[in-house]
Design an enzyme around this catalytic site. Sequence first.
Site, PDB file in Angstrom:
ATOM      1  N   HIS A 123       1.021  -1.247  -0.336  1.00 52.90           N
ATOM      2  CA  HIS A 123       0.043  -0.029   0.145  1.00 52.90           C
ATOM      3  C   HIS A 123       0.804   1.266  -0.056  1.00 52.90           C
ATOM      4  CE1 HIS A 123      -2.723   2.966   1.812  1.00 52.90           C
ATOM      5  NE2 HIS A 123      -3.721   2.021   1.575  1.00 52.90           N
ATOM      6  N   ASP A 200       3.607  -4.321   8.107  1.00 57.47           N
ATOM      7  CA  ASP A 200       2.331  -3.900   7.978  1.00 57.47           C
ATOM      8  C   ASP A 200       1.073  -4.714   8.275  1.00 57.47           C
ATOM      9  OD1 ASP A 200      -0.103  -2.689   6.905  1.00 57.47           O
ATOM     10  OD2 ASP A 200       0.614  -1.755   5.045  1.00 57.47           O
ATOM     11  N   GLN A 203      -4.028  -5.074   7.214  1.00 55.52           N
ATOM     12  CA  GLN A 203      -5.243  -6.368   6.661  1.00 55.52           C
ATOM     13  C   GLN A 203      -4.643  -7.568   7.544  1.00 55.52           C
ATOM     14  OE1 GLN A 203      -7.558  -5.353   4.783  1.00 55.52           O
ATOM     15  NE2 GLN A 203      -7.060  -3.492   3.803  1.00 55.52           N
ATOM     16  N   LYS A 226     -10.064  -0.881  10.675  1.00 56.00           N
ATOM     17  CA  LYS A 226     -10.294  -2.067   9.745  1.00 56.00           C
ATOM     18  C   LYS A 226     -10.588  -3.188  10.648  1.00 56.00           C
ATOM     19  CE  LYS A 226      -7.001  -0.135   6.464  1.00 56.00           C
ATOM     20  NZ  LYS A 226      -7.781  -0.014   5.195  1.00 56.00           N
ATOM     21  N   CYS A 366      -4.733   2.572  -3.776  1.00 58.54           N
ATOM     22  CA  CYS A 366      -3.482   2.954  -3.149  1.00 58.54           C
ATOM     23  C   CYS A 366      -2.284   2.042  -3.270  1.00 58.54           C
ATOM     24  CB  CYS A 366      -3.711   3.304  -1.692  1.00 58.54           C
ATOM     25  SG  CYS A 366      -4.702   4.622  -1.176  1.00 58.54           S
TER      26      CYS A 366
END
Length: 411
Positions: A123, A200, A203, A226, A366
Amino acid sequence: KTKSFGAQYKTDFPILDQEFDGEKLVYFDNAATTQKPNSVLDAVDNYNRTINANPHRGAHTLSVKATQAYEKARETVKDFINAEKAEEIIFTRNTTESLNLLANSLEDLVSEGDEILISLLEHHSNILPWQQLAEKKNLKLKYLYPDENYRISLAELKSKLSEKTKIFSISQMSNVSGTINPVKEMAELAHQKGALVVVDGAQGAPHIKTDVQDLDADFYAFSGHKMLGPMGIGVLYGKKEILEKLPPFLKGGGMIEYVKEQSSTYAPLPEKFEAGTPNVEGAIGLEAAIKYLEKVGLDQIKKHELDLTAYALEKMKKLDYVEIAGPLDLEARGGIISFNIKDIHSHDLATIVDSAGIAIRSGHHCAQPLMKFYQLNSTGRISFYLYNTKEEIDRFLASLEKVREVFGYGS
Ligand code: PMP
């Protein structure tokens, strides 16, 4: 008739109980932002009605209560990702801020000629901060490339790692293709070369049970919105011995020990990285979201998402006008499906599907380097969470037919 997994939990989410033009809302944009169950809405509301005050150093009762509530939320986050210590949990606004904090604070640990390694599936939030650091310190920014099935192999990682790699940053799951990276194995390889490992988890944390000690990442970033929590609250986990060495990113109130006219000393962790009045209600909401997710069980949720993904993929693969931009099998994959309808722009697709009450995302998500690599201008994207059902997928598939009809392709 017993309710399906998704239908059973959906009733906890008041926003999902609405119709647009007589069409019941189907929410398939969970990779962007998820919805909040009553328990999260109530926790935030209750905090605002009974406690709201500026935490830290206040002597009055509300301030003490706000501090306690905020620190309790930190403990909950610590337990959720199995961090060793609460001071390893820094509250930020979101994943983006967590990664920017890092890229700024790691500046003194890198020097000219060093390398930063990321992947092409990232991303923009996990690209731009490293581009900036690379430019500022004359570093080389290198990329891992995925294969034709949207996966990054360990062989690719081995070929790109070197003694010069000082930072390796990788997403746990791609927000475009749904690819789940083998982050534990990757972290081990990167550590063998002496690199710092950043994951990261935007997700990841919402969908994959994550134990940061087992993963052995040096840093792990994720966002509350999220994972059923509020917007404006995020987390940066970091190993204590590394965080202690890093300078603060933002400076001001709440993060100091002493301030003199010309210089200052900083508070210990985690305050050192939390300048300014924090988002206490966000932290309270995130805590309630974690409690909710744990009650349902992340493993159960993941199983449900894979079940939905298998169902949708199977049907979508059979439609000759659908092109899927992601792994076609279920291995190392989460509940995100990016796709295109032949000859139809994804924005048109999303608009027509929306008229059937179905919320999907369209665009570049993104992740422009990934899009360019696979020669995609844009894609539509559906992404699932615990409250989605197979019936909703059926409605979505039926609406794809409608998209074709609107453009005169018929069925
Ligand atoms: N990384 C990934 C993999 C993401 O999916 C997202 C959000 N789409 C981000 C980072 C950025 O998250 P936020 O906007 O909450 O900072």
